[in-house]
Design a protein around this motif. Structure first.
Motif, PDB file in Angstrom:
ATOM      1  N   VAL A  33       1.056  -1.087   0.071  1.00  0.00           N
ATOM      2  CA  VAL A  33      -0.133   0.096  -0.108  1.00  0.00           C
ATOM      3  C   VAL A  33       0.796   1.457   0.110  1.00  0.00           C
ATOM      4  O   VAL A  33       1.801   1.292   0.816  1.00  0.00           O
ATOM      5  CB  VAL A  33      -0.716   0.111   1.109  1.00  0.00           C
ATOM      6  N   LYS A  35      -0.229   4.224  -1.011  1.00  0.00           N
ATOM      7  CA  LYS A  35      -0.927   5.834  -0.788  1.00  0.00           C
ATOM      8  C   LYS A  35      -0.213   6.606   0.459  1.00  0.00           C
ATOM      9  O   LYS A  35       0.454   6.737   0.877  1.00  0.00           O
ATOM     10  CB  LYS A  35      -2.256   5.532  -0.336  1.00  0.00           C
ATOM     11  N   TYR A  39       3.261   6.507   2.801  1.00  0.00           N
ATOM     12  CA  TYR A  39       3.070   6.819   4.369  1.00  0.00           C
ATOM     13  C   TYR A  39       4.680   7.599   4.326  1.00  0.00           C
ATOM     14  O   TYR A  39       5.203   7.415   5.159  1.00  0.00           O
ATOM     15  CB  TYR A  39       3.225   5.910   5.412  1.00  0.00           C
ATOM     16  N   LYS A 124     -16.293  -3.891  -2.476  1.00  0.00           N
ATOM     17  CA  LYS A 124     -15.860  -3.386  -1.366  1.00  0.00           C
ATOM     18  C   LYS A 124     -16.970  -3.849   0.265  1.00  0.00           C
ATOM     19  O   LYS A 124     -18.783  -2.755  -0.299  1.00  0.00           O
ATOM     20  CB  LYS A 124     -15.699  -1.879  -0.249  1.00  0.00           C
ATOM     21  N   ARG A 131     -17.327   2.152   8.120  1.00  0.00           N
ATOM     22  CA  ARG A 131     -16.368   3.260   7.323  1.00  0.00           C
ATOM     23  C   ARG A 131     -16.847   3.062   5.715  1.00  0.00           C
ATOM     24  O   ARG A 131     -17.830   4.176   5.418  1.00  0.00           O
ATOM     25  CB  ARG A 131     -15.235   3.158   7.631  1.00  0.00           C
ATOM     26  N   HIS A 159     -12.750  -4.645   5.723  1.00  0.00           N
ATOM     27  CA  HIS A 159     -11.451  -4.037   5.979  1.00  0.00           C
ATOM     28  C   HIS A 159     -11.777  -4.154   7.346  1.00  0.00           C
ATOM     29  O   HIS A 159     -12.701  -3.838   8.161  1.00  0.00           O
ATOM     30  CB  HIS A 159     -10.933  -2.814   5.659  1.00  0.00           C
ATOM     31  N   ASN A 193      -4.715  -6.217   6.483  1.00  0.00           N
ATOM     32  CA  ASN A 193      -4.280  -5.474   6.005  1.00  0.00           C
ATOM     33  C   ASN A 193      -2.191  -5.449   6.617  1.00  0.00           C
ATOM     34  O   ASN A 193      -2.635  -6.834   7.163  1.00  0.00           O
ATOM     35  CB  ASN A 193      -4.030  -4.126   6.831  1.00  0.00           C
ATOM     36  N   SER A 194      -1.251  -4.672   7.808  1.00  0.00           N
ATOM     37  CA  SER A 194      -0.217  -5.446   7.854  1.00  0.00           C
ATOM     38  C   SER A 194      -0.676  -5.922   8.431  1.00  0.00           C
ATOM     39  O   SER A 194      -0.127  -7.295   9.240  1.00  0.00           O
ATOM     40  CB  SER A 194       1.239  -5.057   7.496  1.00  0.00           C
ATOM     41  N   PRO A 195      -1.210  -5.089   9.764  1.00  0.00           N
ATOM     42  CA  PRO A 195      -1.625  -6.316  11.147  1.00  0.00           C
ATOM     43  C   PRO A 195      -2.175  -7.176  11.638  1.00  0.00           C
ATOM     44  O   PRO A 195      -1.873  -7.988  11.929  1.00  0.00           O
ATOM     45  CB  PRO A 195      -2.283  -5.208  11.853  1.00  0.00           C
ATOM     46  N   ARG A 209      -2.909  -6.453   2.119  1.00  0.00           N
ATOM     47  CA  ARG A 209      -2.660  -5.270   1.500  1.00  0.00           C
ATOM     48  C   ARG A 209      -1.964  -4.432   2.613  1.00  0.00           C
ATOM     49  O   ARG A 209      -2.336  -4.425   3.476  1.00  0.00           O
ATOM     50  CB  ARG A 209      -3.877  -4.397   1.304  1.00  0.00           C
ATOM     51  N   LEU A 210      -0.686  -4.312   2.033  1.00  0.00           N
ATOM     52  CA  LEU A 210       0.109  -4.543   2.961  1.00  0.00           C
ATOM     53  C   LEU A 210       0.810  -3.088   3.298  1.00  0.00           C
ATOM     54  O   LEU A 210       1.229  -2.521   2.197  1.00  0.00           O
ATOM     55  CB  LEU A 210       1.494  -5.362   3.135  1.00  0.00           C
ATOM     56  N   GLY A 211       0.757  -2.383   4.134  1.00  0.00           N
ATOM     57  CA  GLY A 211       0.756  -0.812   4.677  1.00  0.00           C
ATOM     58  C   GLY A 211       1.976  -1.024   5.638  1.00  0.00           C
ATOM     59  O   GLY A 211       3.108  -1.103   4.957  1.00  0.00           O
ATOM     60  N   VAL A 212       1.328  -0.241   6.947  1.00  0.00           N
ATOM     61  CA  VAL A 212       2.637  -0.025   8.010  1.00  0.00           C
ATOM     62  C   VAL A 212       3.923  -0.882   7.887  1.00  0.00           C
ATOM     63  O   VAL A 212       4.671   0.313   8.689  1.00  0.00           O
ATOM     64  CB  VAL A 212       1.495   0.688   8.954  1.00  0.00           C
ATOM     65  N   TYR A 341       1.992   5.309  12.460  1.00  0.00           N
ATOM     66  CA  TYR A 341       1.857   5.854  10.736  1.00  0.00           C
ATOM     67  C   TYR A 341       1.175   7.974  10.489  1.00  0.00           C
ATOM     68  O   TYR A 341       1.239   8.392   9.683  1.00  0.00           O
ATOM     69  CB  TYR A 341      -0.594   5.547  10.809  1.00  0.00           C
TER      70      TYR A 341
END
Ligand SMILES: Cc1ncc(COP(=O)(O)O)c(C=O)c1O
Length: 358
Positions: A33, A35, A39, A124, A131, A159, A193-195, A209-212, A341
């Motif tokens: 990710v 966006k 980060y 989604k 959200r 999500h 997500n990553s967590p 979907r791997l972000g932080v 974040y």
């Protein structure tokens, strides 16, 4: 000499983190990710570094995808908020983007696109975060009504609200509810997500979907999790001035720090206009000459002041680490009552990002 305030982006750490997270889920596909300018790390930097390991990228909005295209990134890009206006459907098609559609208005816009220029879409589902996403009770009917807009690339996504907390049972509740509806639809799914990839193995599925976590963020509340995540950004600056002050003297705006003994104060060239949080309290650690020094006085727009009384030979030009390998971004975030974040994404454009390989 120009100002020595820089965000050093550690390419090897980014690669390590992505690969380590992806390796947890060998039967899934993983995308980075990127966006919010990856980060804060620089989306083009990060996409170039990860393009051989991440076969897709995810962004929040179409403009972020187009910036990557302009820089020559060719992997398909998932736009997590889908279209904000009808014209974005065409833009998505032209730029090889996949829109994650979360409401009926978006699907109606897509329906208006000529059949031969419709982008692929994901759908989604709102499994409890409330959200974005179609209600779970509606998704079957939506998928049926708009079947002609779906394709072999369609994925059903959701999500999590609490995936960073291993003990939070709501993640399981969301997952079970989501599975019930997703199973009926028969499309591949994307949940983690990553967590979640780290903490909830059962959430790893077609696309994670791997972000932080890729950016060295905290992904788990458990110390038992067997994954090493490295810091990917060193925020650094330098000492601009050093002065001695007497006991009882105050430092900075509002004089919120007062010396309780004769003290040595160094002024450092970074402030809230660079993204160093103004909310950092007195005592927030930084690193100078291999030792910890502490914020003394309010963060100003372009500078901070630190107490270096206990450190010998602090001079103008000395490097100061605000966060990185020695002072973790999570620690600084805690001093500012926020999360890593926010700190990463708020580094301003005034701070050059310098990519370094080992
Ligand atoms: C829809 C969606 N998926 C994935 C991510 C990545 O999450 P994380 O950074 O916690 O890995 C985000 C980030 O906020 C998101 O909004």
């Amino acid at each position: 000499m120009s100002r020595q305030t820089q965000a050093i982006i550690h390419a090897d750490a980014l690669l390590h983190n992505f690969k380590a997270l992806a390796a947890l889920a060998p039967t899934s596909q993983s995308m980075a990710v990127v966006k919010a300018d990856a980060y804060g790390h620089g989306a083009v930097n990060v996409a170039r570094i990860l393009q051989h390991v991440s076969s897709r990228f995810a962004v929040a909005i179409i403009e972020e995808a187009i910036a990557l295209r302009d820089a020559g990134i060719t992997a398909p890009i998932i736009v997590l908020e889908g279209a904000h206006q009808v014209k974005e459907c065409k833009m998505a098609y032209q730029n090889n983007c996949i829109l994650v559609m979360h409401c009926q208005e978006q699907l109606d816009w897509l329906d208006k696109c000529p059949e031969d220029s419709r982008p692929h879409v994901w759908l989604k589902v709102d499994s409890g975060m409330h959200r974005l996403g179609f209600a779970m009770s509606d998704i079957e009917a939506i998928a049926k009504k708009y079947r002609h807009l779906l394709s072999e690339q369609t994925v059903i996504a959701t999500h999590f609200a609490c995936a960073d907390d291993v003990d939070n049972r709501f993640t399981g509740t969301q997952l079970r509810a989501f599975k019930q509806v997703a199973d009926k639809l028969g499309f591949p799914t994307s949940v983690a997500n990553s967590p979640a990839t780290v903490n909830f193995p059962e959430s790893r599925n077609a696309w994670n979907r791997l972000g932080v976590g890729v950016y060295g963020g905290a992904v788990s509340t458990s110390n038992d999790v067997d994954i090493e995540i490295y810091s990917t950004m060193t925020l650094r600056s330098s000492v601009l001035a050093v002065r001695n002050i007497a006991a009882g003297e105050g430092v900075g705006y509002g004089q919120t720090w007062v010396a309780d003994k004769p003290s040595k104060i160094a002024t450092v060239g970074i402030g809230y206009a660079d993204g160093y949080p103004r909310h950092c309290k007195n005592g927030t650690p930084v690193m100078v000459r291999g030792k910890r020094a502490y914020l003394a006085g309010r963060v100003s727009m372009d500078m901070i002041t630190i107490d270096v009384t206990h450190i010998d030979n602090v001079n103008v030009g000395d490097e100061v680490e605000l966060w990185g390998q020695n002072v973790s971004i999570q620690e600084v975030a805690a001093w500012a009552d926020t999360i890593d974040y926010e700190l990463m994404t708020r580094i301003s454009q005034r701070v050059p990002r310098i990519v370094k390989y080992l």
